[in-house]
Design a protein around this motif. Structure first.
Motif, PDB file in Angstrom:
ATOM      1  N   GLU A 178     -75.081 -39.767 -11.165  1.00  0.00           N
ATOM      2  CA  GLU A 178     -75.350 -40.206  -9.799  1.00  0.00           C
ATOM      3  C   GLU A 178     -76.842 -40.176  -9.516  1.00  0.00           C
ATOM      4  O   GLU A 178     -77.405 -41.138  -8.964  1.00  0.00           O
ATOM      5  N   ALA A 179     -77.516 -39.093  -9.884  1.00  0.00           N
ATOM      6  CA  ALA A 179     -78.944 -38.960  -9.610  1.00  0.00           C
ATOM      7  C   ALA A 179     -79.758 -40.022 -10.344  1.00  0.00           C
ATOM      8  O   ALA A 179     -80.699 -40.607  -9.777  1.00  0.00           O
ATOM      9  N   THR A 180     -79.402 -40.315 -11.585  1.00  0.00           N
ATOM     10  CA  THR A 180     -80.123 -41.312 -12.372  1.00  0.00           C
ATOM     11  C   THR A 180     -79.992 -42.699 -11.745  1.00  0.00           C
ATOM     12  O   THR A 180     -80.984 -43.426 -11.592  1.00  0.00           O
ATOM     13  N   ALA A 181     -78.766 -43.059 -11.361  1.00  0.00           N
ATOM     14  CA  ALA A 181     -78.532 -44.376 -10.763  1.00  0.00           C
ATOM     15  C   ALA A 181     -79.277 -44.526  -9.440  1.00  0.00           C
ATOM     16  O   ALA A 181     -79.896 -45.567  -9.170  1.00  0.00           O
ATOM     17  N   LEU A 182     -79.256 -43.492  -8.603  1.00  0.00           N
ATOM     18  CA  LEU A 182     -79.932 -43.552  -7.307  1.00  0.00           C
ATOM     19  C   LEU A 182     -81.447 -43.592  -7.470  1.00  0.00           C
ATOM     20  O   LEU A 182     -82.139 -44.323  -6.753  1.00  0.00           O
ATOM     21  N   ALA A 183     -81.980 -42.829  -8.421  1.00  0.00           N
ATOM     22  CA  ALA A 183     -83.426 -42.843  -8.661  1.00  0.00           C
ATOM     23  C   ALA A 183     -83.887 -44.214  -9.131  1.00  0.00           C
ATOM     24  O   ALA A 183     -84.944 -44.718  -8.703  1.00  0.00           O
ATOM     25  N   GLU A 184     -83.117 -44.836  -9.996  1.00  0.00           N
ATOM     26  CA  GLU A 184     -83.460 -46.183 -10.479  1.00  0.00           C
ATOM     27  C   GLU A 184     -83.414 -47.194  -9.338  1.00  0.00           C
ATOM     28  O   GLU A 184     -84.245 -48.107  -9.260  1.00  0.00           O
ATOM     29  N   GLN A 185     -82.438 -47.016  -8.439  1.00  0.00           N
ATOM     30  CA  GLN A 185     -82.344 -47.924  -7.294  1.00  0.00           C
ATOM     31  C   GLN A 185     -83.561 -47.766  -6.382  1.00  0.00           C
ATOM     32  O   GLN A 185     -84.140 -48.759  -5.919  1.00  0.00           O
ATOM     33  N   LEU A 186     -83.979 -46.531  -6.125  1.00  0.00           N
ATOM     34  CA  LEU A 186     -85.157 -46.307  -5.290  1.00  0.00           C
ATOM     35  C   LEU A 186     -86.411 -46.858  -5.948  1.00  0.00           C
ATOM     36  O   LEU A 186     -87.291 -47.402  -5.272  1.00  0.00           O
ATOM     37  N   ASN A 187     -86.502 -46.715  -7.250  1.00  0.00           N
ATOM     38  CA  ASN A 187     -87.665 -47.245  -7.958  1.00  0.00           C
ATOM     39  C   ASN A 187     -87.742 -48.761  -7.817  1.00  0.00           C
ATOM     40  O   ASN A 187     -88.816 -49.329  -7.581  1.00  0.00           O
ATOM     41  N   LYS A 188     -86.591 -49.425  -7.920  1.00  0.00           N
ATOM     42  CA  LYS A 188     -86.554 -50.877  -7.737  1.00  0.00           C
ATOM     43  C   LYS A 188     -86.906 -51.249  -6.296  1.00  0.00           C
ATOM     44  O   LYS A 188     -87.660 -52.199  -6.055  1.00  0.00           O
ATOM     45  N   ASN A 189     -86.343 -50.508  -5.338  1.00  0.00           N
ATOM     46  CA  ASN A 189     -86.683 -50.748  -3.932  1.00  0.00           C
ATOM     47  C   ASN A 189     -88.190 -50.665  -3.725  1.00  0.00           C
ATOM     48  O   ASN A 189     -88.778 -51.467  -2.992  1.00  0.00           O
ATOM     49  N   ASN A 190     -88.830 -49.691  -4.365  1.00  0.00           N
ATOM     50  CA  ASN A 190     -90.267 -49.486  -4.186  1.00  0.00           C
ATOM     51  C   ASN A 190     -91.075 -50.630  -4.787  1.00  0.00           C
ATOM     52  O   ASN A 190     -92.064 -51.076  -4.205  1.00  0.00           O
ATOM     53  N   ILE A 191     -90.672 -51.107  -5.936  1.00  0.00           N
ATOM     54  CA  ILE A 191     -91.358 -52.250  -6.558  1.00  0.00           C
ATOM     55  C   ILE A 191     -91.234 -53.480  -5.667  1.00  0.00           C
ATOM     56  O   ILE A 191     -92.210 -54.207  -5.432  1.00  0.00           O
ATOM     57  N   ASP A 192     -90.028 -53.726  -5.155  1.00  0.00           N
ATOM     58  CA  ASP A 192     -89.814 -54.861  -4.243  1.00  0.00           C
ATOM     59  C   ASP A 192     -90.659 -54.703  -2.981  1.00  0.00           C
ATOM     60  O   ASP A 192     -91.229 -55.674  -2.470  1.00  0.00           O
ATOM     61  N   ARG A 193     -90.741 -53.480  -2.474  1.00  0.00           N
ATOM     62  CA  ARG A 193     -91.527 -53.201  -1.274  1.00  0.00           C
ATOM     63  C   ARG A 193     -92.996 -53.497  -1.508  1.00  0.00           C
ATOM     64  O   ARG A 193     -93.677 -54.092  -0.666  1.00  0.00           O
ATOM     65  N   GLN A 194     -93.525 -53.107  -2.670  1.00  0.00           N
ATOM     66  CA  GLN A 194     -94.928 -53.352  -2.982  1.00  0.00           C
ATOM     67  C   GLN A 194     -95.242 -54.839  -3.016  1.00  0.00           C
ATOM     68  O   GLN A 194     -96.256 -55.288  -2.470  1.00  0.00           O
ATOM     69  N   LYS A 195     -94.372 -55.610  -3.651  1.00  0.00           N
ATOM     70  CA  LYS A 195     -94.592 -57.055  -3.753  1.00  0.00           C
ATOM     71  C   LYS A 195     -94.558 -57.709  -2.378  1.00  0.00           C
ATOM     72  O   LYS A 195     -95.417 -58.541  -2.043  1.00  0.00           O
ATOM     73  N   LEU A 196     -93.550 -57.342  -1.566  1.00  0.00           N
ATOM     74  CA  LEU A 196     -93.426 -57.946  -0.240  1.00  0.00           C
ATOM     75  C   LEU A 196     -94.602 -57.561   0.647  1.00  0.00           C
ATOM     76  O   LEU A 196     -95.129 -58.404   1.387  1.00  0.00           O
ATOM     77  N   THR A 197     -95.030 -56.299   0.564  1.00  0.00           N
ATOM     78  CA  THR A 197     -96.152 -55.850   1.385  1.00  0.00           C
ATOM     79  C   THR A 197     -97.415 -56.630   1.056  1.00  0.00           C
ATOM     80  O   THR A 197     -98.135 -57.085   1.965  1.00  0.00           O
ATOM     81  N   GLU A 198     -97.716 -56.792  -0.225  1.00  0.00           N
ATOM     82  CA  GLU A 198     -98.917 -57.538  -0.609  1.00  0.00           C
ATOM     83  C   GLU A 198     -98.877 -58.963  -0.065  1.00  0.00           C
ATOM     84  O   GLU A 198     -99.884 -59.480   0.441  1.00  0.00           O
ATOM     85  N   HIS A 199     -97.700 -59.600  -0.157  1.00  0.00           N
ATOM     86  CA  HIS A 199     -97.563 -60.976   0.331  1.00  0.00           C
ATOM     87  C   HIS A 199     -97.806 -61.055   1.833  1.00  0.00           C
ATOM     88  O   HIS A 199     -98.550 -61.921   2.317  1.00  0.00           O
ATOM     89  N   LEU A 200     -97.212 -60.121   2.595  1.00  0.00           N
ATOM     90  CA  LEU A 200     -97.320 -60.193   4.050  1.00  0.00           C
ATOM     91  C   LEU A 200     -98.687 -59.735   4.545  1.00  0.00           C
ATOM     92  O   LEU A 200     -99.162 -60.214   5.580  1.00  0.00           O
ATOM     93  N   VAL A 201     -99.353 -58.829   3.838  1.00  0.00           N
ATOM     94  CA  VAL A 201    -100.714 -58.448   4.216  1.00  0.00           C
ATOM     95  C   VAL A 201    -101.648 -59.650   4.091  1.00  0.00           C
ATOM     96  O   VAL A 201    -102.525 -59.861   4.936  1.00  0.00           O
ATOM     97  N   THR A 202    -101.458 -60.436   3.047  1.00  0.00           N
ATOM     98  CA  THR A 202    -102.260 -61.659   2.891  1.00  0.00           C
ATOM     99  C   THR A 202    -102.020 -62.606   4.069  1.00  0.00           C
ATOM    100  O   THR A 202    -102.963 -63.182   4.620  1.00  0.00           O
ATOM    101  N   GLU A 203    -100.751 -62.757   4.469  1.00  0.00           N
ATOM    102  CA  GLU A 203    -100.438 -63.604   5.623  1.00  0.00           C
ATOM    103  C   GLU A 203    -101.067 -63.044   6.895  1.00  0.00           C
ATOM    104  O   GLU A 203    -101.545 -63.797   7.747  1.00  0.00           O
ATOM    105  N   ALA A 204    -101.050 -61.726   7.029  1.00  0.00           N
ATOM    106  CA  ALA A 204    -101.614 -61.099   8.226  1.00  0.00           C
ATOM    107  C   ALA A 204    -103.119 -61.351   8.316  1.00  0.00           C
ATOM    108  O   ALA A 204    -103.641 -61.648   9.401  1.00  0.00           O
ATOM    109  N   ARG A 205    -103.821 -61.225   7.197  1.00  0.00           N
ATOM    110  CA  ARG A 205    -105.262 -61.493   7.193  1.00  0.00           C
ATOM    111  C   ARG A 205    -105.533 -62.931   7.641  1.00  0.00           C
ATOM    112  O   ARG A 205    -106.442 -63.196   8.444  1.00  0.00           O
ATOM    113  N   TYR A 206    -104.762 -63.855   7.094  1.00  0.00           N
ATOM    114  CA  TYR A 206    -104.932 -65.277   7.438  1.00  0.00           C
ATOM    115  C   TYR A 206    -104.708 -65.491   8.936  1.00  0.00           C
ATOM    116  O   TYR A 206    -105.449 -66.244   9.592  1.00  0.00           O
ATOM    117  N   GLN A 207    -103.698 -64.817   9.487  1.00  0.00           N
ATOM    118  CA  GLN A 207    -103.381 -64.975  10.904  1.00  0.00           C
ATOM    119  C   GLN A 207    -104.514 -64.468  11.788  1.00  0.00           C
ATOM    120  O   GLN A 207    -104.844 -65.073  12.808  1.00  0.00           O
TER     121      GLN A 207
END
Length: 634
Positions: free
Chosen positions: A354-383
């Motif tokens: 259970e712990a391994t599966a949940l940790a892997e899920q959080l790690n994936k969530n974090n990678i997705d979060r980093q990518k989305l944040t970078e994209h939206l920060v660029t949009e925010a600067r442009y705005q």
């Protein structure tokens, strides 16, 4: 945007004479942190778990809260812990639920709100849901103080409510049965800056203390399981004495309490409260526990972050930087990209699978979060550029379809870049939610309190807030949004008139690079843990000769700068992000070359790899063409 360097003042001659044992650089750091008496210095340098934590029953309502909880446990009435979706709220909930279960509570529940559909804190739908599920007592963590109407509803439905929180005071207080909050008017608890997890831990301390006082003694010390306290947690502390009461399962109260400190440290660092007073002590000892953690979920999370090998051996010593940049973001990622239940389940996991599966899920969530944040920060600067806001004292960014889980990250990044109060809002189906970050001197939450007519809900701290505007429907939101922006702009014009909105960096001391050695680093370790209120010292070295520039990482976003100072020795420094022109318009990757004269502001750390250790100078700012310009005396 170039930063203004503020170099702090040296200590007075009287202070130096009173403390001749302090090396000059340590004396300067003490002086500029307001540590001027021997008692203050001793407590700061040598926090002690057994003497520096306050009695939990100093809280005005602690007795009432403890009595309510034990009454529910003894009568098998359902207790539901209502947490929050960030690292502070998740860890706070895990600390309390762990304690309830350890004391034998069998009828417990947990509710963590979904950031998108439930929003922050309690809501009427949740209150009714808990009532329908048989809840008799609600304990809030890291929320509740602003939920006056919701708690009134809970009381009308026959439930009891205990609020544990640390957020800013509302205009009207909720009718809870007990409020554990250091900022309540008239509250005599001395430490006013605890995180939500810190407040929750004080409730746990109160429960454990009362349980220990009222339980029959153990027959012998042999009944105690081999679960003694983590080492180095206070002078003279180890096992409770032979015959002391034990928790169900045979663990001592002391040991159980202290093995929770890893989660308390994560909540405290993750929520960026000042690491002074009691919070400093909790984090100092929490880091000791984290480096030996028994929490299976945390161990798997550290493994998934490549901070621990598959055999559970740490690859480095975990510190506040580890929490702030590796652990807390992964726990936060659950609530930002999915549901905070994933993070809570990880902290409570009991099996490897259970712990391994949940940790892997959080790690994936974090990678997705980093990518989305970078994209939206660029949009925010442009705005900001497109709407010509860069001259305004406050910045507004509105993104259609932007997830509420990312808004605070965008606001933080933009605030740092432009050094102005920043409100980032997401528009979803006509509903507007927002997150704000401010600069020193402009109190965001106080500004929001002057205009409650705009909000469905709001809360936060002086330099960070969250809110949702009144829902007027998809066709009518624009006039409300425009009125809100106009009102906040006027508040910011008045509130920032005496604030220098030039980005600043505080320099603790000017040094010769040749003085930066292992001896200096070892002296600096006495100041850990670093964080808000005790920032990692930043130094300046001026008139350096640049010997070489090497781009590093993906797309050369990071730079390695080789520099010489007053000798022939070439020193290696690392400048994270300085090769990215979107973050550093000076475009240092192009505009620096060997032979240039530069000034550097930097911190001193350690780079560890494959069992090797070397001092690492981490660049915080660069000034090209050395001189007095840009450097001030504070």
């Amino acid at each position: 945007m170039s930063k203004k360097w503020i170099i702090t003042q040296p200590p007075s001659a009287e202070f130096l004479n009173d403390h001749p044992e302090l090396p000059p650089i340590i004396a300067r750091l003490m002086w500029n942190r307001g540590l001027k008496t021997q008692e203050q210095i001793d407590e700061f340098l040598n926090p002690d778990y057994s003497t520096d934590l306050h009695d939990p029953f100093l809280f005005n309502d602690m007795e009432k809260a403890v009595r309510l909880i034990f009454d529910c446990i003894e009568n098998n009435r359902k207790i539901t812990v209502h947490g929050d979706y960030d690292a502070d709220g998740v860890c706070a909930a895990a600390v309390i639920v762990s304690c309830l279960k350890k004391m034998g509570a069998t009828n417990t529940g947990i509710f963590l709100p979904h950031r998108e559909t439930d929003g922050y804190g309690l809501n009427p739908r949740t209150v009714q849901f808990l009532k329908d599920g048989g809840t008799k007592l609600i304990i809030t963590c890291d929320c509740g103080i602003s939920n006056t109407e919701e708690i009134k509803l809970a009381k009308e439905l026959g439930m009891k409510v205990i609020v544990t929180d640390h957020h800013a005071m509302p205009l009207v207080f909720p009718p809870a049965d007990a409020i554990i909050h250091p900022l309540v008017p008239g509250e005599k608890y001395p430490d006013k800056t605890l995180a939500g997890g810190g407040v929750a831990f004080k409730l746990v301390q109160g429960l454990l203390k009362r349980h220990r006082e009222t339980s029959p003694p153990a027959l012998s010390s042999a009944e105690a399981r081999e679960t003694s306290s983590p080492p180095l947690l206070g002078k003279g502390e180890g096992r409770e004495r032979s015959g002391s009461p034990l928790l169900p399962g045979g663990q001592t109260h002391e040991a159980f309490e202290k093995w929770l400190l890893d989660m308390v440290a994560i909540s405290t660092v993750g929520d960026m409260v000042p690491l002074t007073g009691e919070s400093r002590t909790l984090v100092r000892y929490g880091l000791t526990v984290l480096n030996k953690t028994h929490n299976l979920g945390l161990r798997k999370l550290l493994e998934s972050a490549s901070l621990m090998d598959e055999n559970g051996k740490a690859k480095k010593v975990f510190d506040t930087h580890t929490i702030g940049f590796q652990i807390a973001p992964r726990i936060n990622a659950a609530g930002r990209m999915d549901h905070a239940n994933v993070a809570f389940a990880l902290l409570m996991a009991e099996t490897e699978e259970e712990a391994t599966a949940l940790a892997e899920q959080l790690n994936k969530n974090n990678i997705d979060r980093q990518k989305l944040t970078e994209h939206l920060v660029t949009e925010a600067r442009y705005q900001i550029v497109k709407t010509e806001q860069d001259k305004n004292p406050i910045l507004f960014i509105v993104g259609e379809g932007w997830s509420t889980g990312i808004l605070g990250l965008i606001a933080s990044r933009i605030k740092e870049e432009f050094y102005k109060p920043t409100l980032v809002m997401g528009l979803n189906n006509g509903a507007i939610t927002g997150s704000g970050r401010s600069v020193k001197g402009f109190n965001l939450i106080e500004a929001l309190k002057t205009m409650p007519e705009f909000f469905h809900k709001f809360g936060g701290h002086p330099q960070a807030c969250g809110f949702s505007l009144k829902n007027v429907g998809a066709e009518n939101f624009q006039p409300l949004l425009d009125e809100f922006k106009t009102a906040m702009l006027e508040k910011a014009k008045i509130g920032t008139v005496d604030i220098d909105l030039t980005p600043q960096i505080q320099i603790d001391a000017e040094v010769d690079l040749d003085e930066v050695n292992w001896k200096l680093y070892d002296l600096l370790q006495k100041f850990e843990p670093f964080g808000v209120g005790n920032e990692e010292p930043t130094y300046a070295a001026t008139n350096l000769t640049l010997m070489g520039v090497e781009p590093m990482g993906a797309d050369g976003k990071h730079l390695r700068l080789m520099v010489k100072h007053k000798s022939h020795i070439v020193r290696k420094t690392i400048a994270f992000g300085f090769g990215d022109p979107t973050r550093h318009p000076a475009d240092w990757k192009v505009n620096l070359k060997a032979g240039d004269k530069i000034d550097l502001a930097f911190t001193v750390g350690v780079n560890e790899w494959n069992g090797n250790r070397e001092l690492q100078l981490v660049v915080e700012d660069i000034i090209k063409n050395s001189g007095a310009e840009g450097i001030d005396k504070d």
